[in-house]
Every structure is written in C-alpha cells, then in structure tokens.
Design an enzyme around this catalytic site. Structure first.
Site, PDB file in Angstrom:
ATOM      1  N   LYS A   1       0.421  -1.167   0.106  1.00 39.89           N
ATOM      2  CA  LYS A   1      -0.211  -0.157   0.113  1.00 39.89           C
ATOM      3  C   LYS A   1       0.972   1.373   0.059  1.00 39.89           C
ATOM      4  CE  LYS A   1      -3.590   2.175   2.574  1.00 39.89           C
ATOM      5  NZ  LYS A   1      -4.883   1.912   3.905  1.00 39.89           N
TER       6      LYS A   1
ATOM      7  N   SER B   1      -8.990   2.906   3.942  1.00 41.70           N
ATOM      8  CA  SER B   1      -8.118   3.643   2.951  1.00 41.70           C
ATOM      9  C   SER B   1      -7.096   2.367   2.177  1.00 41.70           C
ATOM     10  CB  SER B   1      -7.146   4.764   3.126  1.00 41.70           C
ATOM     11  OG  SER B   1      -6.087   4.038   4.280  1.00 41.70           O
TER      12      SER B   1
ATOM     13  N   SER C   1      -9.481   0.661   8.514  1.00 38.63           N
ATOM     14  CA  SER C   1      -8.939   0.845   6.988  1.00 38.63           C
ATOM     15  C   SER C   1      -9.075  -0.977   6.155  1.00 38.63           C
ATOM     16  CB  SER C   1      -7.989   2.060   6.167  1.00 38.63           C
ATOM     17  OG  SER C   1      -8.200   3.421   7.077  1.00 38.63           O
TER      18      SER C   1
END
Length: 561
Positions: free
Chosen positions: A169, A245, A269
């Site tokens: 990520k 996220s 997230s």
C-alpha cells in the site's frame, strides 16, 4: 523435524517440536505442553522454522513463532505516512486440520504448495500476476505503480522456492519505489532508500511485491478516490467504491490479481474494503505485529496487516509477523482450522449517531445472528459502553490533529505550494486540528484512555462483539467526492463509518468476515471484535464461519484469476 500426534486426542494437530505436544485446544491440556488461547509459548521454545526466519510460505507449515530477529529490524527513515500522521497529532498532546478446507484454491497457501510441488514455478506465478495486474489496472485503477523489472529481478533462484506475488500500500516505504501517500504534494518525491519496518518483515515471508496500491490522501478517507490518481473501482460493480483507505489492495485481491496484499487500518481501513469487496479483513491488536511500539497508547490507532481471500492466509501472516513479547498479550498459536470454542456474542446495531444501518446491512446482521445460534454460540444485544456520540467527536478530533501534523510536514518539506496541492478535506481537518490547545489535547488523551478502559471492561458478560462494518451496504463512487464542502463530507463519512474506529482507539482486534450478500448480489461483511489480545479467539470464530458459510467460490464480475 519430528512430529507427534496428541496422546489424548489423535485427531488433533501435530506438533512441530519433538520435545513437546502442541494441541491448541482452548482450555484443554495435552500431554506435557499445551498452548492455549490464553497462554504464551514457553521461554526458550524452538523457532518452528528451525532457523532465524519467521514462519513462511516456504515450508507450508503453520507456526505461532516469535521471530527472534524481528525485534532487531531497524526502523527505516521513511517519509510521511499515516502512522506518522497520527503520531504527529498525538505529539500535540491450534485446532484439528481440515480435511477439505473451504479456502480458495488460489489463496497464497495453495499457491505456495503448488510451487513447492513443481506444479508451477515462482517465475510463472509472478509473471502471471504481472499480466493480470496490467490488465486489471485498465478497468479498476487500483495501482499507482507496477514494477515488472523489479519483480522479475527478485525471483528466487530455486524453481520450487515460493515467491508469492503481492502489493504494498502506498502509505508505506518500499526500497526503490516512491511513497506518494495518495497526494499530489508527493508526486515528485524520490524513491525510498529503505523498507518501512513492517514491510521489511512482511517481505521475509517469501512474498514478492510487484507494485504499490492506491490510497486516499494520507489514508484519511473511507473511499479511495484521491485527486492524484482518480477513483479505484470495485470489481463487484465499478460504479461502487472499494472503500478505503486500503481500497487499491482490496481491488487487487478481490479481482484475483494477487492472493493477498498489504494493508493498514487506522479507523477501519482493512475492514471497510474487505466488507465492500468480499474479502477477509483482520485488524490485529495494537502492538501485536512488527513495526509497532509496545505501549498501549490509545492515540496509536494504525496497524499494518494484509487483505486476503482465505482465513488461513491471514492467520499465517499474523502468526509469522508477531513482534517481540508485548506486555499483556500472549503469542497467537498456529491455527489452520477452527478450535471450535463456543462464544457469548454481544450485538450492537445502532451507530455512533444512534441511527440504524440501511436495510441490507440490518438484514445481514439478522441473518448472521441466526447463523451464529445455529453454530452453537449464544447471541444477545448489548449497548455501547460509552457515549457513542462523544466517542465520534473525540475520534474526529484525533483524526484532525493527525491531519494538522501531516500538513505541517508538507509545509516544511514542500512549502506553501505543496500545501496548496493538498485536498480540501485534508486542509479542513488540519485547520480543525491546529486549533487544539496543549491543554485540550491532554484532556482528549485522557478521554481516549477512558473509552479504551470502558470497552475492555464491557467484555465481562460477553466474549466477542458483533456489529455492522458500515452503516451502508455500498458506497457509490463520488458520494464523498471532493466537489462537496469538506465539512459535509466529513459528517457523512463519520455516519457511514460509525462502528470500526472503536477498535482502533481501544487497540482491540477486529475483522470483517464476508459471510453475507445483499439482495443484488454484492458482498456484505460482518464485523466481529474482541478485547486487545483476543486475536486467536477471533481467528477461531473466523475459521468456524468460513466452514459454516463458505465464500471461497464467489467471484466478482470483473475477475482476472
């Protein structure tokens, strides 16, 4: 490595240690050594891998090892990510093995087994994943970087040595790649010179990162639609968001590009994208995994882990990446299937604003209650152990203080031009956080500790908690768009994410389990949580649910596997 069967229960899992029996059966004793769900491995126990590495995909076994070198990994000097963002704000103030596992045939565990057997090779697996990634990017916009030359250069020499393709990520540093944090302000940053600590540990698990996945700016939103990159599309329906996220990672796993991908969770997230994309998303306890401090500080809300399609992949990752001993927590035993414990499960339906979730979510929650009862669990309603509206206000204030720290860092690094390139919501939150006085920040930290303590005390009458993941079953792309006033966006977002931030602040483990679907066929996860340190208990329930309501064969319309 010699293995033995349990002398009292021959059907229980074999032990990795020739000098001890490991039954993993909660509350039971087994021969001379039992690792229960609430006991630590004995000091001096051998590393199950037999060497100086953490548990890995290489040998195909399941361990609850404490990697002896994990605590000595040096923290990389990395650029602004969400953990720093939130820290800067705070600175202002073993079960029986399954004969037929329901895990997906293409999960990381199965892929590693195929590579070890010679059915395929690491090169073939990684090259196929790169091909899928490039095809999926055109439809889903999930990646900000795909590095074919780098992935090929990292392939192992041995044809039967697993190298599981994955993604990192874009809030964490990976050596040789820039970390852009989902922000236009970071578009021209140089490549990172070292791995962030968790990433470094994760890469020791015989994974091969092939790129970086999209994230909202600084991970601040529950959707992945940054101005720097555009919206990431959900493979179940591209008109809907993957959540955030960790939305880019979720799209990659849900669409069959890779079997697992790095993610992190500071307010939901991991669990939110898992819920919206039909994945298993587990947020570990605070301080559990590599790269975290040992103090139980309620302002340290963000943790790293992975998004997976199977429970066993998440369980292996978590057991492998446990850090050094943490006060108040015990090591997670190796688990490859359910222990089978029966739990008292409390249910909360209303969100922080005392509103009920939408009809699809409420229907899924009702069906989940019935499923749990049919499995032998006790299910009953409970209430939030604190004022949920006050909690939501204080969590928002903590979030705003983190944003203020991030904007201050951008201003220092890039000046006013960099700040001007930040998104409206980031600047709005930063303005809110910058107005918090030191005295008010200190009072906030006291209230956060109070929420944590009240949450932990509430588990006297129940073992685990069941809530919705979100108040909505789906989030259309653009619903929380940058064209709207940021105050309205923030208010709507907090109504949608009315459940998941609780476990970030309290440091508790929580998971979204994809056991339900909506009437239109979209995936719908259910949210389970425990107290800090209850990770193994939650994994037991997850394995049970995976058997009772398997999801492995569900495929989204946009599928590349």
């Amino acid at each position: 490595m010699q293995r033995k069967k349990c002398r009292r229960r021959p059907d229980w899992v074999e032990c990795w240690d020739s000098q001890a029996i490991l039954c993993g059966r909660s509350g039971q004793s087994c021969a001379r050594h039992c690792v229960r769900g609430d006991r630590r491995l004995r000091a001096g126990d051998r590393n199950p891998c037999g060497g100086d590495r953490a548990s890995c995909w290489r040998d195909g076994s399941w361990h609850a090892s404490l990697h002896k070198n994990m605590g000595r990994l040096d923290m990389a000097d990395f650029s602004m990510n969400r953990r720093q963002l939130l820290a800067s704000g705070a600175a202002l103030a073993a079960a029986p093995a399954l004969a037929q596992t329901p895990a997906a045939a293409d999960d990381a565990t199965a892929l590693a087994a195929r590579i070890r057997s010679g059915e395929t090779t690491a090169r073939e697996a990684v090259l196929a994943a790169l091909d899928r990634a490039e095809a999926a990017q055109a439809k889903l916009n999930f990646a900000i970087l795909i590095d074919r030359p780098g992935a090929v250069s990292r392939l192992p020499a041995g044809e039967r040595t697993p190298a599981i393709p994955t993604f990192i990520k874009d809030l964490n540093d990976y050596k040789g790649w820039p970390t852009r944090n989902g922000s236009r302000a970071f578009e021209n940053v140089p490549p990172a010179t070292a791995n962030e600590r968790f990433v470094d540990a994760f890469c020791q698990m015989n994974v091969n990162p092939i790129g970086k996945t999209a994230t909202p700016e600084f991970g601040l939103m529950c959707v992945t639609e940054p101005l720097s990159h555009g919206p990431t599309r959900n493979p179940w329906n591209p008109d809907f968001s993957t959540g955030g996220s960790s939305g880019g990672s979720a799209a990659a796993v849900a669409a069959g590009v890779v079997p697992l991908a790095h993610a992190n969770d500071g307010g939901g997230s991991i669990r939110i994208p898992a819920n919206l994309c039909g994945l298993f998303g587990f947020k570990p306890s605070r301080n559990r995994l590599a790269g975290q401090k040992k103090e139980d500080n309620p302002a340290e809300v963000a943790v790293d882990h992975v998004l997976t399609r199977s429970v066993r992949d998440a369980a292996l990752t978590m057991a492998s990446l446990q850090g050094a001993d943490v006060p108040g927590m015990v090591a997670i035993p190796r688990l490859s299937g359910p222990v089978g414990a029966r739990f008292r499960i409390g249910v909360i339906t209303a969100g922080a604003d005392n509103a009920q979730p939408d009809a699809e979510v409420l229907g899924g929650l009702i069906r989940t209650r019935e499923l749990l009862k049919s499995m032998g669990h006790t299910v009953f309603d409970v209430a939030w152990p604190f004022d949920p509206q006050a909690f939501a206000r204080d969590f928002t204030l903590l979030w705003a203080m983190g944003a203020a720290g991030a904007v201050a860092g951008v201003n220092k690094a890039f000046g006013a031009d960099g700040v001007a390139r930040l998104e409206p919501l980031t600047r709005y939150l930063a303005g809110m956080g910058a107005g918090v006085s030191p005295a008010d920040a200190g009072a906030l930290m006291g209230r956060l500790a109070g929420y944590r303590d009240a949450y932990n005390a509430s588990f006297r009458e129940h073992d685990l908690l069941l809530t919705p993941v979100l108040a909505r079953h789906a989030i259309p792309v653009g619903l929380l768009g940058h064209h709207r006033p940021p105050a309205d966006v923030m208010a709507d977002m907090m109504r949608i994410v009315a459940y998941t931030p609780v476990q970030n602040l309290t440091g508790a483990p929580a998971m979204s389990v994809p056991i339900m679907t909506t009437t239109s066929g979209l995936p719908l996860g259910m949210h389970f949580a425990g107290r800090r340190g209850d990770d193994a208990r939650l994994l037991d329930l997850a394995f049970q649910l995976e058997q009772a309501a398997p999801w492995a064969q569900r495929r989204p319309p946009i599928w590349f596997g």
